[in-house]
Structure formats: structure tokens, C-alpha cells
Design an enzyme around this catalytic site. Structure first.
Site, PDB file in Angstrom:
ATOM      1  N   SER A 252       0.826  -1.201   0.000  1.00  0.00           N
ATOM      2  CA  SER A 252       0.000   0.000   0.000  1.00  0.00           C
ATOM      3  C   SER A 252       0.857   1.247   0.000  1.00  0.00           C
ATOM      4  CB  SER A 252      -0.895  -0.009   1.243  1.00  0.00           C
ATOM      5  OG  SER A 252      -1.205   1.311   1.630  1.00  0.00           O
ATOM      6  N   LYS A 253       0.371   2.252  -0.725  1.00  0.00           N
ATOM      7  CA  LYS A 253       1.149   3.482  -0.796  1.00  0.00           C
ATOM      8  C   LYS A 253       1.062   4.284   0.494  1.00  0.00           C
ATOM      9  CE  LYS A 253      -3.013   3.937  -3.009  1.00  0.00           C
ATOM     10  NZ  LYS A 253      -3.713   2.977  -3.855  1.00  0.00           N
ATOM     11  N   ARG A 254       0.121   3.906   1.342  1.00  0.00           N
ATOM     12  CA  ARG A 254      -0.067   4.686   2.557  1.00  0.00           C
ATOM     13  C   ARG A 254       0.875   4.300   3.682  1.00  0.00           C
ATOM     14  NH1 ARG A 254      -4.561   6.959   0.821  1.00  0.00           N
ATOM     15  NH2 ARG A 254      -6.127   5.640  -0.135  1.00  0.00           N
TER      16      ARG A 254
END
Length: 519
Positions: A252-254
RNA sequence: GCCCCCAUCGUCUAGUGGCCUAGGACAUAGCCCUCUCAAGGCUAAGACAGGGGUUCGAGUCCCCUUGGGGGUACCA
């Protein structure tokens, strides 16, 4: 004709996991002489779609994954933006409604929620009571008179099974009871993913739906819609997730901050950051990191290396072959050899592929890649002069395997700075010049010889130095290390003779004298 | 909670009942080469999640447990 698709939403950047999914679609289509379609999932983000989409299109183009139809290029089965296809979805909803396979429902969200929670409390599975289902216009009118707003729900079967074949998972059987009466049209008339997806895939004549595993659970409900609409089912293949470095969680990019605690991830990240800084790129970890394709482009990776790494994330040919050109990938790829377990993303291994591909690149091509970095760092003029190009090519040749990404050419910035601006690595200066008692004297004597040298190529310099070593009765390292620090400012770098030849006589002599002055 | 998927070295993987005292690659460690740093060469360490079956024989088939993931949205 095989037709596959990838449907990104315009998020402003191209995610590495998405590229892997797109790659498998692209490869499968190419292998079968088919077509690859790029459709845009912009149902909820109307604003700034253009800006948010551009980096994604650029990313795919940079990687060389071109699409036959879709965003930007158009095609006979458009529009390719979901936001422009509402009428198609509503037509499908109407068909389902007419066939009795969907119904108007007037429950308030909190009423459904209450039922769901009650079921959960009873440790049973939730099944909507259909208490606010309206089957006739009169019922609808009555419920609307109460001020209720209607959604359209699928009227899912509550017995029997849904069977389908998945090219990666095998034969799947899903009990219809476990499926909900999913909403397909909101109170505002807009439609939801499961419906839109089926309609789009059919309109765009998609034959093979190749997507991430998270959609496996969506398949039965989509098949219900497909069958309900009386259209042919596509083939399905659900790819394993691309997981985080060192874990099995979905990438995930988060969670970049967390990945940065992984030493391998951090190493690749730091390497890229350093280059970004030197070329004056303002970056933040959220948008510039090894999960985003743009990171690799800016740092000077090779698209072929990235693709080669990515194709191995969930697919393999055999127990030995690791390297594939694009052509070989297309020729050899098959869904049958896609793994079913998630694969975690390892930027270090990607970097290893990058090294290998870079090693094989002809000097001319490496130079062409390297020039823009020096220009952006303002070390050479833009556009570069023929002379600068020549110098850079010589540096690239001398640096050899040390340049692993195009941006690494900036490690040799000291060839471009003025002699009196040269920054010395303090620790190295101390160790090689100040501390050894003979160093400064040797540098002075050697500089004298240099200034009278007739030839200044690497071979002549080596000869010159060897003669000097003999005459002075010293060991080569005694003068070599001091010379390297004096002329380049650093303890590390490529061959000393090549370095000096590149600098030329005057600059070498000047730098040695400046270094002696600081000692 | 309920439904579904997944499980071989740290990581990517080979393995489709005997060829497995489990092979390759990245990373790691040591050595060699060497003017530093890379590159290269050689070597080492390192895995079948656990438990039951089936079978003459199981990493490979079945069941259970555990762990991870996904779905269960008027997200995609």
C-alpha cells in the site's frame, strides 16, 4: 481475439502493484496476438482527472506498455472513462429490474446496518430481510411518500451454487446464500463498481478478466449480473497480491513510513532521494518512493529491468531462467505458471536486475541517459556542448559498472566543479594527506613530474607513477591514495590514472597544489 | 462473527507421489583479485508452519490446527 484490460483510477501516480497486474494483462494479450485496453475508473473523482491521470499514462508509456484502445488513444468501444458511461449502466440496471433480478429498496442505511449487526451478534451470517423492497409502482410510491429514497439491489438467489473456473485458482464453487443483495445503483442514480465493471467489460469485448486476488470474492456477484444480462461470461484469472517488503500484507502506498524501517527498502529509497536532491527535485516520501513508478524513472532505472523484475513477481518459467527480454516474456508467459501465493515486493532485487541491465548497456546509451542528470544538476550546460558530451562519455566509460542507475553519474560531479571549489572528504584527507608524514612531500615531487609530462593518458600516467615509486623507493599505495584525495576530493572512485587523464595536466597540478595548501 | 483464498531458505521461486541427503536467483558472511570503491571468481550459512491420515513411499494427495490475506460498503 483475446482482449484484456487494466482499469486504474486516476490517483496521481502509478503504483508498482498495479503495473504488475497490468503487465500480466498486457503480456497475455500480446502473447495471443490480442489487444490490451486501458480503461479509466473515474467514477468518484471528477475533479482534476486530467492531472491525476497523466502520471499514470506517462508511466505506462515510459515502461513501453502501450495500449491498443482506451484513455488518450480512443477506440471503437468507448467511451473509456467510466464517468462517461452512466447511461450504459442505467440501461443494464433497467434490464435487471425488468427481469426481476434486481429490485428497488427503500431501507435507510441505518436500518440495514441494524440488521447486519444483529446477525453478527447472533454469530450468524447476514441476509437482508428485504423488508423495504418495493415490487410494484404502488409500493414504490408509498415508500417514497414517506420520504424514503430508493437504491437498486441485486436479488441474489438464496439457494444453490455459483460455479466458475479460474485460470489460477481452479474450479470455484460459491454458495449463493453467502452473497448479499448488493446495491448496484445509489439513491442519486449513480452505479457501483460490480455493475459498471461487468457492463464495461462486455461493451469493450473483454475476453479475459485478469485482476488481483481481492476481486475473487466479487466474482460470483458479477457472474450473477453477467448471466442476468444474458451476456457471455469472460474467462477469469485472479492474480496473487503484491505484498509489502518482508511481509504478506498487501502493498500500500499509505504505509511508506513503515516500509522505510525495512533496511533494503530504505537503501533503495535513500539512493533515489540522494539523486533527486542533486537534481533539485522536490520530493516527499509519499509521492517519491520505490512503490511508485515515477521514482524509478527519475532515478534513472531502465524500464526493461523493472519489467523483468515484475514479471517474476508471481510468475516463473522454470527453476533457472530469470532474464527475459520483452519478446521472450511475451513468448513464454502463461497464466498456468502464475503462482497462487502472494509475492512480496523486494526493491533490492529490482535493483539487482537494474545493475545487470545497466552493465550491458552500450556506453553511448548510458551517456545519453546520464547527460540530463548533469544538466539538471547544473554541472554542464543545457543543451550540453559536444565537448561536454565527450567528457561525460569518458567518465561513463571509466566508471563502468559503478553507474548502476543513470543518476549515479552525479557521483562524479567533482570533474565538473572548479578546482578551488572542490570539496574534500575530511576523513579521507586526514588519513591520506595530513597524517602520513611523507604524503605532502611526495605530492609536491610528483606534481613536479606531472607538470613536465609529455603525455597525459592513463597508460602514460601509470608509467610515470611507477617510475616515481621506484625512484622514491616507496610502495605505490603511499602516493596513490594521497593523489586520489588531492585530485578528486574523495577516497573512492574509479581508476586513478583514468581520473587524472580526464582532469588533464593543469587541473591535476592545480588541485594537488591546493590540497597541499590545506594540509 | 460469517464466507472465500493462500502457506518451500530473510525475499522471489523450482518442485504436479520415488530423479529431493529439496535446485536456482537476490540479499547476507568469508576468501581471492586489487591503487580505493565497484564489478568479477570461489565458498559458506539458510526453507518444506504444526499435527494427523492415505501410500511400499509425501514438499507433492486428504483432514484439522495455526498464521497471513481478501470479501462481507449507497469503495474500487
Amino acid at each position: 481475439m483475446v482482449r484484456t484490460r487494466f482499469a486504474p483510477s486516476p490517483t496521481g501516480y502509478l503504483h508498482i502493484g498495479g503495473v504488475r497486474t497490468a503487465l500480466f494483462n498486457w503480456l497475455f494479450a500480446k502473447k495471443h496476438g490480442g489487444q490490451f485496453i486501458l480503461r479509466i475508473d473515474d467514477t468518484d473523482a471528477e475533479r482534476n482527472v486530467k492531472e491525476a491521470l497523466q502520471p499514470i499514462l506517462d508511466g505506462f508509456r515510459w515502461l513501453g506498455m502501450t495500449w491498443d484502445e482506451g484513455a488518450d488513444v480512443g477506440g471503437p468501444h468507448g467511451p473509456y472513462y467510466q464517468s462517461q458511461r452512466l447511461d450504459r449502466y442505467q440501461a443494464a440496471v433497467k434490464t435487471l429490474l425488468d427481469k426481476g433480478l434486481a429490485y428497488w429498496d427503500y431501507a435507510k442505511p441505518e436500518e440495514v446496518k441494524a440488521e447486519r449487526e444483529a446477525a453478527e451478534k447472533a454469530k450468524g451470517s447476514f441476509l437482508y430481510s428485504r423488508k423495504w423492497m418495493a415490487e410494484t409502482p404502488a409500493q414504490r410510491a408509498a415508500l417514497e411518500a414517506e420520504g424514503r429514497k430508493g437504491v437498486v439491489r441485486l436479488k441474489m438467489p438464496r439457494e444453490g451454487t455459483c460455479r466458475f473456473h479460474d485460470h489460477i485458482r481452479g474450479d470455484m464453487v460459491v454458495e449463493w446464500v453467502t452473497e448479499q443483495d448488493h446495491v448496484i445503483q445509489r439513491t442519486d442514480g449513480s452505479c457501483l463498481y460490480n455493475l459498471a465493471n461487468v457492463v464495461d467489460d462486455h461493451d469493450m469485448k473483454i475476453t479475459h478478466v485478469i485482476r488481483a486476488e481481492e476481486h475473487l470474492s466479487n466474482t460470483a456477484r458479477q457472474i450473477f449480473i453477467v448471466d442476468g444480462l444474458g451476456i457471455p461470461r469472460p474467462e477469469y484469472a485472479h492474480l496473487p497480491f503484491v505484498a509489502e517488503p518482508g511481509s504478506k500484507n498487501k502493498l500500500s502506498k499509505r504505509k511508506i513510513a513503515q516500509y522505510l524501517k525495512n533496511p533494503d527498502f530504505k537503501k533503495v529509497y535513500d539512493h533515489g532521494q540522494a539523486i533527486a536532491q542533486k537534481i533539485g527535485l522536490t520530493t516527499s516520501a509519499d509521492t517519491f518512493n520505490p512503490v511508485i513508478v515515477d521514482f524509478f524513472r527519475e532515478v534513472g532505472y531502465l524500464p526493461d529491468a523493472i519489467l523483468n523484475y515484475l514479471v517474476l513477481l508471481g510468475w516463473s518459467l522454470d527453476d533457472k531462467t530469470e532474464e527475459f527480454t520483452r519478446e521472450k516474456m511475451i513468448e513464454l508467459f502463461s497464466l498456468e505458471r502464475v503462482n497462487s501465493a502472494p509475492a512480496s515486493f523486494d526493491p533490492k532485487k529490482l535493483f539487482a536486475f537494474q545493475e545487470r541491465y545497466m552493465q550491458r548497456l552500450p556506453v553511448e546509451e548510458k551517456t545519453a541517459m546520464a547527460l540530463p542528470y548533469l544538466e539538471r544538476a547544473k554541472l554542464i550546460a543545457s543543451p550540453p556542448s559536444a565537448e561536454a558530451k565527450q567528457t561525460v562519455m569518458e567518465i561513463v566509460r571509466a566508471a563502468g559498472d559503478r553507474i548502476k542507475t543513470a543518476g549515479d553519474v552525479l557521483d562524479y560531479a567533482d570533474f565538473f566543479v572548479a578546482d578551488d571549489q572542490l570539496a574534500y572528504d575530511e576523513a579521507a584527507f586526514e588519513k591520506r594527506i595530513r597524517k602520513p608524514p611523507e604524503a605532502v612531500g611526495l605530492l609536491r615531487k610528483f606534481a613536479e613530474r606531472l607538470s613536465t609530462a609529455s603525455a597525459f593518458d592513463a597508460a602514460s600516467l601509470e608509467k610515470l607513477l611507477q617510475d616515481f615509486v621506484q625512484a622514491e623507493k616507496i610502495e605505490p599505495p603511499q602516493i596513490i591514495h594521497a593523489l586520489r584525495v588531492a585530485t578528486t576530493g574523495k577516497a573512492i572512485g574509479f581508476g586513478l590514472y583514468e581520473s587524472m587523464a580526464l582532469l588533464g595536466k593543469e587541473r591535476c597540478v592545480a588541485r594537488i597544489s591546493l590540497a597541499r595548501g590545506k594540509a
